[in-house]
Design a protein around this motif. Structure first.
Motif, PDB file in Angstrom:
ATOM      1  N   TYR A 152      80.043  25.951  11.515  1.00  0.00           N
ATOM      2  CA  TYR A 152      80.536  26.668  12.693  1.00  0.00           C
ATOM      3  C   TYR A 152      79.436  27.540  13.294  1.00  0.00           C
ATOM      4  CZ  TYR A 152      80.899  30.933   9.869  1.00  0.00           C
ATOM      5  OH  TYR A 152      80.610  32.018   9.085  1.00  0.00           O
ATOM      6  N   LYS A 153      78.482  27.972  12.475  1.00  0.00           N
ATOM      7  CA  LYS A 153      77.380  28.807  12.974  1.00  0.00           C
ATOM      8  C   LYS A 153      76.452  27.995  13.880  1.00  0.00           C
ATOM      9  CE  LYS A 153      77.177  32.044   9.075  1.00  0.00           C
ATOM     10  NZ  LYS A 153      76.323  32.560   7.965  1.00  0.00           N
ATOM     11  N   THR A 154      76.075  26.808  13.440  1.00  0.00           N
ATOM     12  CA  THR A 154      75.186  25.983  14.268  1.00  0.00           C
ATOM     13  C   THR A 154      75.920  25.496  15.511  1.00  0.00           C
ATOM     14  OG1 THR A 154      75.721  23.944  13.046  1.00  0.00           O
ATOM     15  CG2 THR A 154      73.850  25.243  12.263  1.00  0.00           C
ATOM     16  N   LYS A 155      77.207  25.194  15.365  1.00  0.00           N
ATOM     17  CA  LYS A 155      78.006  24.741  16.505  1.00  0.00           C
ATOM     18  C   LYS A 155      78.029  25.788  17.617  1.00  0.00           C
ATOM     19  CE  LYS A 155      82.500  22.552  17.377  1.00  0.00           C
ATOM     20  NZ  LYS A 155      83.781  22.150  16.754  1.00  0.00           N
ATOM     21  N   ALA A 156      78.036  27.055  17.216  1.00  0.00           N
ATOM     22  CA  ALA A 156      78.143  28.156  18.184  1.00  0.00           C
ATOM     23  C   ALA A 156      76.882  28.356  19.013  1.00  0.00           C
ATOM     24  CB  ALA A 156      78.483  29.451  17.448  1.00  0.00           C
ATOM     25  N   VAL A 157      75.730  27.883  18.525  1.00  0.00           N
ATOM     26  CA  VAL A 157      74.477  28.124  19.257  1.00  0.00           C
ATOM     27  C   VAL A 157      74.059  26.933  20.122  1.00  0.00           C
ATOM     28  CG1 VAL A 157      73.662  29.728  17.479  1.00  0.00           C
ATOM     29  CG2 VAL A 157      72.959  27.323  17.373  1.00  0.00           C
ATOM     30  N   ILE A 158      74.871  25.870  20.125  1.00  0.00           N
ATOM     31  CA  ILE A 158      74.556  24.693  20.936  1.00  0.00           C
ATOM     32  C   ILE A 158      75.445  24.681  22.174  1.00  0.00           C
ATOM     33  CG2 ILE A 158      74.512  22.183  21.029  1.00  0.00           C
ATOM     34  CD1 ILE A 158      74.168  22.197  17.990  1.00  0.00           C
ATOM     35  N   SER A 159      74.820  24.617  23.335  1.00  0.00           N
ATOM     36  CA  SER A 159      75.565  24.444  24.578  1.00  0.00           C
ATOM     37  C   SER A 159      75.554  22.958  24.903  1.00  0.00           C
ATOM     38  CB  SER A 159      74.928  25.255  25.712  1.00  0.00           C
ATOM     39  OG  SER A 159      75.744  25.222  26.863  1.00  0.00           O
ATOM     40  N   TYR A 160      76.692  22.318  24.667  1.00  0.00           N
ATOM     41  CA  TYR A 160      76.787  20.857  24.760  1.00  0.00           C
ATOM     42  C   TYR A 160      77.669  20.451  25.933  1.00  0.00           C
ATOM     43  CZ  TYR A 160      78.512  16.158  23.604  1.00  0.00           C
ATOM     44  OH  TYR A 160      78.876  14.843  23.664  1.00  0.00           O
ATOM     45  N   MET A 161      77.170  19.541  26.752  1.00  0.00           N
ATOM     46  CA  MET A 161      77.933  18.985  27.859  1.00  0.00           C
ATOM     47  C   MET A 161      78.243  17.525  27.581  1.00  0.00           C
ATOM     48  SD  MET A 161      76.955  18.207  31.804  1.00  0.00           S
ATOM     49  CE  MET A 161      76.769  16.454  31.396  1.00  0.00           C
ATOM     50  N   PRO A 162      79.517  17.194  27.341  1.00  0.00           N
ATOM     51  CA  PRO A 162      79.868  15.782  27.133  1.00  0.00           C
ATOM     52  C   PRO A 162      79.812  14.994  28.429  1.00  0.00           C
ATOM     53  CG  PRO A 162      81.849  17.131  27.127  1.00  0.00           C
ATOM     54  CD  PRO A 162      80.687  18.085  27.232  1.00  0.00           C
ATOM     55  N   THR A 163      79.759  13.696  28.318  1.00  0.00           N
ATOM     56  CA  THR A 163      79.656  12.864  29.508  1.00  0.00           C
ATOM     57  C   THR A 163      80.966  12.792  30.287  1.00  0.00           C
ATOM     58  OG1 THR A 163      78.922  10.707  30.337  1.00  0.00           O
ATOM     59  CG2 THR A 163      80.194  10.696  28.301  1.00  0.00           C
ATOM     60  N   GLU A 164      82.115  12.905  29.575  1.00  0.00           N
ATOM     61  CA  GLU A 164      83.395  12.786  30.258  1.00  0.00           C
ATOM     62  C   GLU A 164      83.766  14.091  30.978  1.00  0.00           C
ATOM     63  OE1 GLU A 164      82.889  12.393  27.017  1.00  0.00           O
ATOM     64  OE2 GLU A 164      84.336  13.546  25.817  1.00  0.00           O
ATOM     65  N   ASN A 165      84.662  13.990  31.959  1.00  0.00           N
ATOM     66  CA  ASN A 165      85.192  15.169  32.631  1.00  0.00           C
ATOM     67  C   ASN A 165      86.306  15.751  31.759  1.00  0.00           C
ATOM     68  OD1 ASN A 165      86.156  17.159  34.306  1.00  0.00           O
ATOM     69  ND2 ASN A 165      87.114  15.766  35.761  1.00  0.00           N
ATOM     70  N   TYR A 166      86.043  16.878  31.154  1.00  0.00           N
ATOM     71  CA  TYR A 166      86.953  17.484  30.181  1.00  0.00           C
ATOM     72  C   TYR A 166      87.794  18.618  30.793  1.00  0.00           C
ATOM     73  CZ  TYR A 166      82.936  20.561  30.406  1.00  0.00           C
ATOM     74  OH  TYR A 166      81.916  21.359  30.869  1.00  0.00           O
ATOM     75  N   MET A 167      87.675  18.854  32.087  1.00  0.00           N
ATOM     76  CA  MET A 167      88.318  20.006  32.715  1.00  0.00           C
ATOM     77  C   MET A 167      89.692  19.660  33.274  1.00  0.00           C
ATOM     78  SD  MET A 167      84.957  21.691  34.561  1.00  0.00           S
ATOM     79  CE  MET A 167      84.329  20.111  35.106  1.00  0.00           C
ATOM     80  N   ASP A 205      74.809  15.246  27.989  1.00  0.00           N
ATOM     81  CA  ASP A 205      75.044  13.818  27.784  1.00  0.00           C
ATOM     82  C   ASP A 205      75.307  13.145  29.127  1.00  0.00           C
ATOM     83  OD1 ASP A 205      75.491  11.360  26.697  1.00  0.00           O
ATOM     84  OD2 ASP A 205      77.322  11.894  25.614  1.00  0.00           O
ATOM     85  N   GLU A 206      74.362  12.330  29.559  1.00  0.00           N
ATOM     86  CA  GLU A 206      74.439  11.575  30.808  1.00  0.00           C
ATOM     87  C   GLU A 206      74.817  12.450  32.013  1.00  0.00           C
ATOM     88  OE1 GLU A 206      73.503   8.571  31.271  1.00  0.00           O
ATOM     89  OE2 GLU A 206      73.646   7.467  29.385  1.00  0.00           O
ATOM     90  N   PRO A 207      74.044  13.500  32.285  1.00  0.00           N
ATOM     91  CA  PRO A 207      74.389  14.394  33.400  1.00  0.00           C
ATOM     92  C   PRO A 207      74.278  13.733  34.771  1.00  0.00           C
ATOM     93  CG  PRO A 207      72.206  14.923  32.563  1.00  0.00           C
ATOM     94  CD  PRO A 207      72.810  13.937  31.600  1.00  0.00           C
ATOM     95  N   LEU A 208      73.568  12.601  34.871  1.00  0.00           N
ATOM     96  CA  LEU A 208      73.390  11.929  36.162  1.00  0.00           C
ATOM     97  C   LEU A 208      74.352  10.753  36.349  1.00  0.00           C
ATOM     98  CD1 LEU A 208      69.483  11.788  36.284  1.00  0.00           C
ATOM     99  CD2 LEU A 208      70.999  13.633  37.017  1.00  0.00           C
ATOM    100  N   ASN A 209      75.159  10.481  35.345  1.00  0.00           N
ATOM    101  CA  ASN A 209      76.012   9.304  35.377  1.00  0.00           C
ATOM    102  C   ASN A 209      77.137   9.452  36.405  1.00  0.00           C
ATOM    103  OD1 ASN A 209      76.392   6.737  34.357  1.00  0.00           O
ATOM    104  ND2 ASN A 209      77.886   7.378  32.822  1.00  0.00           N
ATOM    105  N   GLY A 210      77.285   8.470  37.281  1.00  0.00           N
ATOM    106  CA  GLY A 210      78.350   8.502  38.269  1.00  0.00           C
ATOM    107  C   GLY A 210      78.181   9.537  39.358  1.00  0.00           C
ATOM    108  N   VAL A 211      76.961  10.035  39.515  1.00  0.00           N
ATOM    109  CA  VAL A 211      76.673  11.109  40.468  1.00  0.00           C
ATOM    110  C   VAL A 211      75.797  10.554  41.588  1.00  0.00           C
ATOM    111  CG1 VAL A 211      75.567  13.370  40.741  1.00  0.00           C
ATOM    112  CG2 VAL A 211      76.882  12.870  38.674  1.00  0.00           C
ATOM    113  N   ASP A 212      76.083  10.939  42.830  1.00  0.00           N
ATOM    114  CA  ASP A 212      75.305  10.441  43.952  1.00  0.00           C
ATOM    115  C   ASP A 212      73.861  10.948  43.907  1.00  0.00           C
ATOM    116  OD1 ASP A 212      75.085  12.930  46.009  1.00  0.00           O
ATOM    117  OD2 ASP A 212      77.027  12.962  45.002  1.00  0.00           O
ATOM    118  N   VAL A 213      73.000  10.320  44.671  1.00  0.00           N
ATOM    119  CA  VAL A 213      71.558  10.580  44.608  1.00  0.00           C
ATOM    120  C   VAL A 213      71.230  12.038  44.934  1.00  0.00           C
ATOM    121  CG1 VAL A 213      69.323  10.011  45.617  1.00  0.00           C
ATOM    122  CG2 VAL A 213      70.937   8.192  45.109  1.00  0.00           C
TER     123      VAL A 213
END
Length: 235
Positions: A72-87, A154-162
């Motif tokens: 849980y300590k290492t998990k807390a220091v990583i800012s991770y963005m998944p490829t899917e829309n999680y919002m 993770d794949e920040p450019l995927n499905g995004v316009d130019v």
């Protein structure tokens, strides 16, 4: 583990029933660099990131972050963005910002709001009403607004316009400093190779090639995109 090393992966494997997603991966990530985790869909990039982020459990091997095993300590220091829309679609952008503020102690709300204003993401809009380009920009802005030393996109450019891709690359560049390490997974190499310090080519769960981007360009006499095409030509 050296002082420059942020992440060490030792003999890491991940299997799902009869499928091997990662095969005996060994890798060292240094502090203060931007890494490209490159490979086509299905190469193991997302699986590797989710294991590092503490969201998946490896079948074998070790992952150390600043010398610490995953917890849980290492998990807390990583800012991770998944490829899917999680919002949640019915949330307004400002509610998602509030959620991040409540969820992460290191989240900088003022920074997030300034970035969103600069990139013209209206905080009054509902998530469900945003285009894929705006969703992409919002996800990256939220991820980079945490004040930590380790970011994974993770794949920040995927499905995004130019045009939105240009904004996202600019966001990453502006947020980076020598105290931050950023790993970006992508199969869209041409647009992002200019900001990469080091590249990792992942093919069928194996590391095919790994090294300093400029040294590889010089040694191989081609761009990172050219190397990508060579490595994955028959993938």
């Amino acid at each position: 583990m050296s002082k420059l090393e942020l992440l060490r992966i030792e003999n890491l494997s991940k299997r799902y029933y009869n499928k091997t997603a990662l095969n005996d991966i060994n890798l060292s990530i240094e502090k203060g660099k931007i890494y490209g985790l490159l490979g086509p869909n299905g190469s193991g990039k997302t699986t590797l990131m989710k294991i590092i982020a503490g969201l998946h459990k490896q079948t074998a091997g070790n992952v150390l972050i600043s010398g610490e095993p995953l917890s849980y300590k290492t998990k807390a220091v990583i800012s991770y963005m998944p490829t899917e829309n999680y919002m949640y679609g019915e949330f307004k952008v400002k509610q998602v910002v509030k959620f991040y503020k409540d969820m992460y102690e290191d989240f900088q709300e003022d920074t997030a709001l300034k970035i969103l204003n600069d990139i013209k993401v209206d905080t009054e809009f509902k998530i469900s009403k945003l285009s894929s380009g705006l969703i992409g920009k919002l996800k990256v802005a939220l991820t980079l607004s945490r004040n930590t030393e380790f970011y994974m996109l993770d794949e920040p450019l995927n499905g995004v316009d130019v045009l939105s891709r240009d904004v996202i690359i600019d966001l990453i560049t502006k947020s980076y400093n020598e105290n931050k390490t950023i790993i970006i997974s992508t199969h869209l190499v041409s647009e992002i190779e200019k900001i990469l310090d080091s590249v990792i080519f992942l093919k069928d769960g194996n590391i095919e090639l790994h090294g300093d981007a400029e040294e590889l360009r010089s040694a191989k006499g081609m761009s990172v995109e050219g190397l990508y095409k060579e490595v994955f030509r028959n993938a």
